[in-house]
Design a protein around this motif. Structure first.
Motif, PDB file in Angstrom:
ATOM      1  N   LYS A   1     -79.414  28.094 -44.620  1.00  0.00           N
ATOM      2  CA  LYS A   1     -79.515  27.642 -43.238  1.00  0.00           C
ATOM      3  C   LYS A   1     -78.658  28.562 -42.379  1.00  0.00           C
ATOM      4  O   LYS A   1     -77.448  28.599 -42.511  1.00  0.00           O
TER       5      LYS A   1
ATOM      6  N   LYS B   1     -87.066  31.242 -33.624  1.00  0.00           N
ATOM      7  CA  LYS B   1     -87.226  31.854 -34.954  1.00  0.00           C
ATOM      8  C   LYS B   1     -88.048  33.131 -34.859  1.00  0.00           C
ATOM      9  O   LYS B   1     -87.801  34.094 -35.586  1.00  0.00           O
TER      10      LYS B   1
ATOM     11  N   LYS C   1     -88.686  25.572 -28.022  1.00  0.00           N
ATOM     12  CA  LYS C   1     -89.051  25.172 -29.379  1.00  0.00           C
ATOM     13  C   LYS C   1     -88.307  26.035 -30.397  1.00  0.00           C
ATOM     14  O   LYS C   1     -88.138  27.234 -30.186  1.00  0.00           O
ATOM     15  N   PRO C   2     -87.880  25.420 -31.509  1.00  0.00           N
ATOM     16  CA  PRO C   2     -87.210  26.200 -32.553  1.00  0.00           C
ATOM     17  C   PRO C   2     -88.060  27.371 -33.038  1.00  0.00           C
ATOM     18  O   PRO C   2     -87.542  28.449 -33.328  1.00  0.00           O
ATOM     19  N   ARG C   3     -89.363  27.194 -33.100  1.00  0.00           N
ATOM     20  CA  ARG C   3     -90.249  28.261 -33.576  1.00  0.00           C
ATOM     21  C   ARG C   3     -90.179  29.488 -32.658  1.00  0.00           C
ATOM     22  O   ARG C   3     -90.253  30.628 -33.131  1.00  0.00           O
TER      23      ARG C   3
ATOM     24  N   ALA D   1     -82.156  25.671 -29.789  1.00  0.00           N
ATOM     25  CA  ALA D   1     -83.437  25.470 -29.117  1.00  0.00           C
ATOM     26  C   ALA D   1     -83.362  24.260 -28.185  1.00  0.00           C
ATOM     27  O   ALA D   1     -83.869  24.301 -27.055  1.00  0.00           O
ATOM     28  N   GLU D   2     -82.702  23.214 -28.632  1.00  0.00           N
ATOM     29  CA  GLU D   2     -82.553  22.027 -27.784  1.00  0.00           C
ATOM     30  C   GLU D   2     -81.705  22.341 -26.563  1.00  0.00           C
ATOM     31  O   GLU D   2     -82.029  21.923 -25.446  1.00  0.00           O
TER      32      GLU D   2
ATOM     33  N   ILE E   1     -80.406  26.936 -35.529  1.00  0.00           N
ATOM     34  CA  ILE E   1     -81.359  27.372 -34.503  1.00  0.00           C
ATOM     35  C   ILE E   1     -81.995  26.176 -33.787  1.00  0.00           C
ATOM     36  O   ILE E   1     -82.276  26.253 -32.591  1.00  0.00           O
ATOM     37  N   SER E   2     -82.173  25.059 -34.486  1.00  0.00           N
ATOM     38  CA  SER E   2     -82.786  23.872 -33.860  1.00  0.00           C
ATOM     39  C   SER E   2     -81.895  23.319 -32.747  1.00  0.00           C
ATOM     40  O   SER E   2     -82.392  22.882 -31.706  1.00  0.00           O
ATOM     41  N   SER E   3     -80.581  23.336 -32.938  1.00  0.00           N
ATOM     42  CA  SER E   3     -79.659  22.857 -31.897  1.00  0.00           C
ATOM     43  C   SER E   3     -79.655  23.798 -30.703  1.00  0.00           C
ATOM     44  O   SER E   3     -79.595  23.360 -29.555  1.00  0.00           O
TER      45      SER E   3
END
Length: 113
Positions: free
Chosen positions: A44, A28, A23-25, A17-18, A13-15
């Motif tokens: 993960k 999420k 934001k990853p949050r 978001a980028e 999810i962090s990738s």
């Protein structure tokens, strides 16, 4: 060299978001509300490249169009139940084209409004 498999779950999810300049949050939160496809992995969660298009659409509906989670669920349900895969993919291509025209600054301006 093997062809890229768009169905293989490889992105956290962090990738994503980028890629979406968020934001990853935020992503999420959408995930917790059940707006994303089922992710693979217990510890993960990973998503496929095809999932990214779907996630981008959800993010567009929530952040740009300001549609709440229930409205997004209804729209997604309509897409899944009333469109075949080809039409759904064509529709997501159109949305993706529109998203490419929206700059990060436009999104920030809307969020700060």
């Amino acid at each position: 060299m093997a062809l890229l498999d768009n169905e293989k779950c490889i992105l956290p999810i962090s990738s994503i978001a980028e890629l979406l300049s968020t934001k990853p949050r935020t992503l999420k939160m959408y995930e917790e509300k059940g707006l994303f496809p089922q992710a693979e992995g217990k510890i993960k969660k990973l998503y496929s490249i095809n999932d990214v298009r779907y996630i981008a659409f959800v993010h567009y509906l929530a952040s740009i169009k300001k549609i709440n989670a229930n409205g997004i669920k209804y729209i997604l349900e309509m897409l899944l139940n009333n469109m075949d895969e080809k039409n759904r993919n064509d529709f997501l291509d159109i949305v993706e084209t529109k998203l490419e025209k929206i700059s990060t600054k436009d999104v920030e301006d809307i969020e700060n409004f």
